[in-house]
Design a protein around this motif. Structure first.
Motif, PDB file in Angstrom:
ATOM      1  N   THR A 122       1.909  -0.523 -13.554  1.00  0.00           N
ATOM      2  CA  THR A 122       3.118  -1.151 -14.071  1.00  0.00           C
ATOM      3  C   THR A 122       4.223  -1.091 -13.019  1.00  0.00           C
ATOM      4  O   THR A 122       4.129  -0.368 -12.020  1.00  0.00           O
ATOM      5  N   VAL A 123       5.274  -1.841 -13.275  1.00  0.00           N
ATOM      6  CA  VAL A 123       6.442  -1.810 -12.395  1.00  0.00           C
ATOM      7  C   VAL A 123       6.962  -0.382 -12.256  1.00  0.00           C
ATOM      8  O   VAL A 123       7.250   0.098 -11.150  1.00  0.00           O
ATOM      9  N   LEU A 124       7.072   0.323 -13.372  1.00  0.00           N
ATOM     10  CA  LEU A 124       7.574   1.695 -13.345  1.00  0.00           C
ATOM     11  C   LEU A 124       6.689   2.583 -12.492  1.00  0.00           C
ATOM     12  O   LEU A 124       7.190   3.352 -11.642  1.00  0.00           O
ATOM     13  N   ASP A 125       5.393   2.495 -12.674  1.00  0.00           N
ATOM     14  CA  ASP A 125       4.486   3.365 -11.932  1.00  0.00           C
ATOM     15  C   ASP A 125       4.390   2.977 -10.455  1.00  0.00           C
ATOM     16  O   ASP A 125       4.136   3.834  -9.605  1.00  0.00           O
ATOM     17  N   LEU A 150      15.116   0.978 -10.702  1.00  0.00           N
ATOM     18  CA  LEU A 150      14.872  -0.345 -11.267  1.00  0.00           C
ATOM     19  C   LEU A 150      16.153  -0.927 -11.864  1.00  0.00           C
ATOM     20  O   LEU A 150      16.430  -2.125 -11.731  1.00  0.00           O
ATOM     21  N   ASP A 151      16.943  -0.078 -12.506  1.00  0.00           N
ATOM     22  CA  ASP A 151      18.237  -0.546 -13.011  1.00  0.00           C
ATOM     23  C   ASP A 151      19.128  -1.008 -11.855  1.00  0.00           C
ATOM     24  O   ASP A 151      19.843  -2.009 -11.964  1.00  0.00           O
ATOM     25  N   ARG A 152      19.053  -0.280 -10.751  1.00  0.00           N
ATOM     26  CA  ARG A 152      19.889  -0.610  -9.594  1.00  0.00           C
ATOM     27  C   ARG A 152      19.573  -1.991  -9.039  1.00  0.00           C
ATOM     28  O   ARG A 152      20.473  -2.700  -8.564  1.00  0.00           O
ATOM     29  N   VAL A 153      18.307  -2.384  -9.078  1.00  0.00           N
ATOM     30  CA  VAL A 153      17.928  -3.695  -8.543  1.00  0.00           C
ATOM     31  C   VAL A 153      17.795  -4.747  -9.633  1.00  0.00           C
ATOM     32  O   VAL A 153      17.271  -5.842  -9.395  1.00  0.00           O
ATOM     33  N   GLY A 154      18.260  -4.426 -10.832  1.00  0.00           N
ATOM     34  CA  GLY A 154      18.256  -5.394 -11.918  1.00  0.00           C
ATOM     35  C   GLY A 154      16.909  -5.646 -12.542  1.00  0.00           C
ATOM     36  O   GLY A 154      16.669  -6.721 -13.121  1.00  0.00           O
ATOM     37  N   MET A 155      16.006  -4.650 -12.482  1.00  0.00           N
ATOM     38  CA  MET A 155      14.656  -4.818 -13.013  1.00  0.00           C
ATOM     39  C   MET A 155      14.315  -3.796 -14.085  1.00  0.00           C
ATOM     40  O   MET A 155      13.147  -3.604 -14.407  1.00  0.00           O
ATOM     41  N   GLY A 156      15.321  -3.142 -14.644  1.00  0.00           N
ATOM     42  CA  GLY A 156      15.072  -2.106 -15.647  1.00  0.00           C
ATOM     43  C   GLY A 156      14.316  -2.604 -16.861  1.00  0.00           C
ATOM     44  O   GLY A 156      13.490  -1.880 -17.429  1.00  0.00           O
ATOM     45  N   GLU A 157      14.570  -3.836 -17.267  1.00  0.00           N
ATOM     46  CA  GLU A 157      13.913  -4.371 -18.463  1.00  0.00           C
ATOM     47  C   GLU A 157      12.449  -4.719 -18.232  1.00  0.00           C
ATOM     48  O   GLU A 157      11.714  -4.994 -19.186  1.00  0.00           O
ATOM     49  N   LYS A 158      12.010  -4.710 -16.975  1.00  0.00           N
ATOM     50  CA  LYS A 158      10.628  -5.068 -16.646  1.00  0.00           C
ATOM     51  C   LYS A 158       9.778  -3.849 -16.307  1.00  0.00           C
ATOM     52  O   LYS A 158       8.687  -3.987 -15.755  1.00  0.00           O
ATOM     53  N   ALA A 159      10.227  -2.658 -16.671  1.00  0.00           N
ATOM     54  CA  ALA A 159       9.530  -1.437 -16.276  1.00  0.00           C
ATOM     55  C   ALA A 159       8.080  -1.405 -16.748  1.00  0.00           C
ATOM     56  O   ALA A 159       7.210  -0.868 -16.056  1.00  0.00           O
ATOM     57  N   GLY A 169      10.591 -13.299  -6.698  1.00  0.00           N
ATOM     58  CA  GLY A 169      11.856 -12.594  -6.499  1.00  0.00           C
ATOM     59  C   GLY A 169      11.892 -11.273  -7.233  1.00  0.00           C
ATOM     60  O   GLY A 169      12.412 -10.270  -6.712  1.00  0.00           O
ATOM     61  N   GLN A 170      11.334 -11.253  -8.431  1.00  0.00           N
ATOM     62  CA  GLN A 170      11.286  -9.999  -9.192  1.00  0.00           C
ATOM     63  C   GLN A 170      10.367  -8.987  -8.519  1.00  0.00           C
ATOM     64  O   GLN A 170      10.689  -7.800  -8.445  1.00  0.00           O
ATOM     65  N   GLN A 171       9.216  -9.457  -8.018  1.00  0.00           N
ATOM     66  CA  GLN A 171       8.312  -8.543  -7.324  1.00  0.00           C
ATOM     67  C   GLN A 171       8.981  -7.945  -6.084  1.00  0.00           C
ATOM     68  O   GLN A 171       8.825  -6.753  -5.802  1.00  0.00           O
ATOM     69  N   GLN A 172       9.744  -8.759  -5.367  1.00  0.00           N
ATOM     70  CA  GLN A 172      10.388  -8.239  -4.168  1.00  0.00           C
ATOM     71  C   GLN A 172      11.482  -7.233  -4.528  1.00  0.00           C
ATOM     72  O   GLN A 172      11.682  -6.249  -3.803  1.00  0.00           O
ATOM     73  N   ARG A 173      12.166  -7.433  -5.631  1.00  0.00           N
ATOM     74  CA  ARG A 173      13.169  -6.451  -6.058  1.00  0.00           C
ATOM     75  C   ARG A 173      12.502  -5.129  -6.446  1.00  0.00           C
ATOM     76  O   ARG A 173      13.034  -4.051  -6.174  1.00  0.00           O
ATOM     77  N   VAL A 174      11.332  -5.209  -7.066  1.00  0.00           N
ATOM     78  CA  VAL A 174      10.576  -3.990  -7.362  1.00  0.00           C
ATOM     79  C   VAL A 174      10.148  -3.315  -6.061  1.00  0.00           C
ATOM     80  O   VAL A 174      10.208  -2.083  -5.931  1.00  0.00           O
TER      81      VAL A 174
END
Length: 269
Positions: A122-125, A150-159, A169-174
């Motif tokens: 997962t994104v979180l892991d 993840l919150d810092r890069v605006g991806m907290g909701e996708k954890a 773009g989301q993958q690169q932010r992760v």
């Protein structure tokens, strides 16, 4: 931690050495093809350095040498005064063990062109994996830290999502959050927007701008000249495996001195 002073071959306190990247007369070649031809570069703590130049100029190879993913035939790289991937022994550089090199890489974040996320995690892991693997944090602590990033890069909701469920773009932010997970002294970006659709470039550049504003030491290989002008403290122009020119964005981008820099900019601006 201690590092070796190449003049004395004795330990010095790493805490007294500022975090900075130094590339010392680095040469890299493949057969007869010389990719890096005597590169000298110093990046000050907190500085944002943008590296520009045509394809095949050695920009990406330089980043890989800094992180010791590629080993130079001549010269070496230092991070905070400590040689990367090697150590001084009786006046000569000796390769470190793979375990020692991996430990050093924890101080150098790397964001690749094509994200390189683990598809089965997962994104979180993905973000929590490195602190756990290196023993820096236990899994619950690493996951809490990963959520903060993840919150810092605006991806907290996708954890809980998997990489395949995200846009480029989301993958690169992760991937940027993952690069921050070990609290590196410097982060290297290798064309971080080159694999993105044009409408997704802005969201990634915004995250990098925030990092630059926070004082994080960044070295960015980019073809986004406007972005380099906006965020970089220094712009480095490379061609043919050499640094032909470097200076402030105003100096290099607005008043380039080298004819090759002027020619390159006339084609991309």
């Amino acid at each position: 931690m201690s590092v070796l002073n190449p003049e004395l071959d004795s330990p010095v306190d790493a805490d007294t050495v500022p975090v900075a990247v130094e590339v010392h007369d680095v040469h890299k070649w493949y057969g007869a093809h010389r990719v890096l031809d005597g590169i000298d570069l110093t990046v000050a703590p907190g500085e944002v350095t943008a590296i520009i130049g045509p394809s095949g100029s050695g920009k990406s190879t330089l980043l890989r040498v800094i992180n010791h993913l590629e080993q130079p035939q001549l010269g070496h790289v230092s991070l905070g005064g400590e040689p990367v991937g090697v150590r001084w022994h009786r006046g000569r550089l000796k390769e470190l063990s793979e375990r020692q090199i991996l430990a050093q890489r924890g101080r150098i974040g790397f964001v690749f062109q094509n994200f390189n996320l683990f598809p089965h995690l997962t994104v979180l892991d993905n973000v929590a994996a490195a602190p756990v693997a290196t023993g820096q944090l236990r899994k619950p602590e690493a996951q809490r830290w990963a959520r903060e990033l993840l919150d810092r890069v605006g991806m907290g909701e996708k954890a809980a999502a998997y990489p395949r469920q995200l846009s480029g773009g989301q993958q690169q932010r992760v991937a940027i959050a993952r690069a921050l997970a070990l609290r590196p002294g410097v982060i290297l970006f290798d064309e971080p927007t080159s694999a993105l659709d044009p409408e997704l470039v802005g969201e990634v550049l915004a995250v990098i701008k925030d990092l630059a504003a926070s004082g994080t030491t960044l070295v960015i290989v980019t073809h986004e000249i406007g972005f380099a002008r906006e965020v970089a403290d220094r712009v480095v122009f490379m061609d043919g495996g050499r640094i032909l020119e470097q200076g402030s964005p105003a100096e290099v981008l607005d008043q380039p001195r080298h004819p090759r820099t002027r020619e390159f900019l006339s084609r991309v601006l």
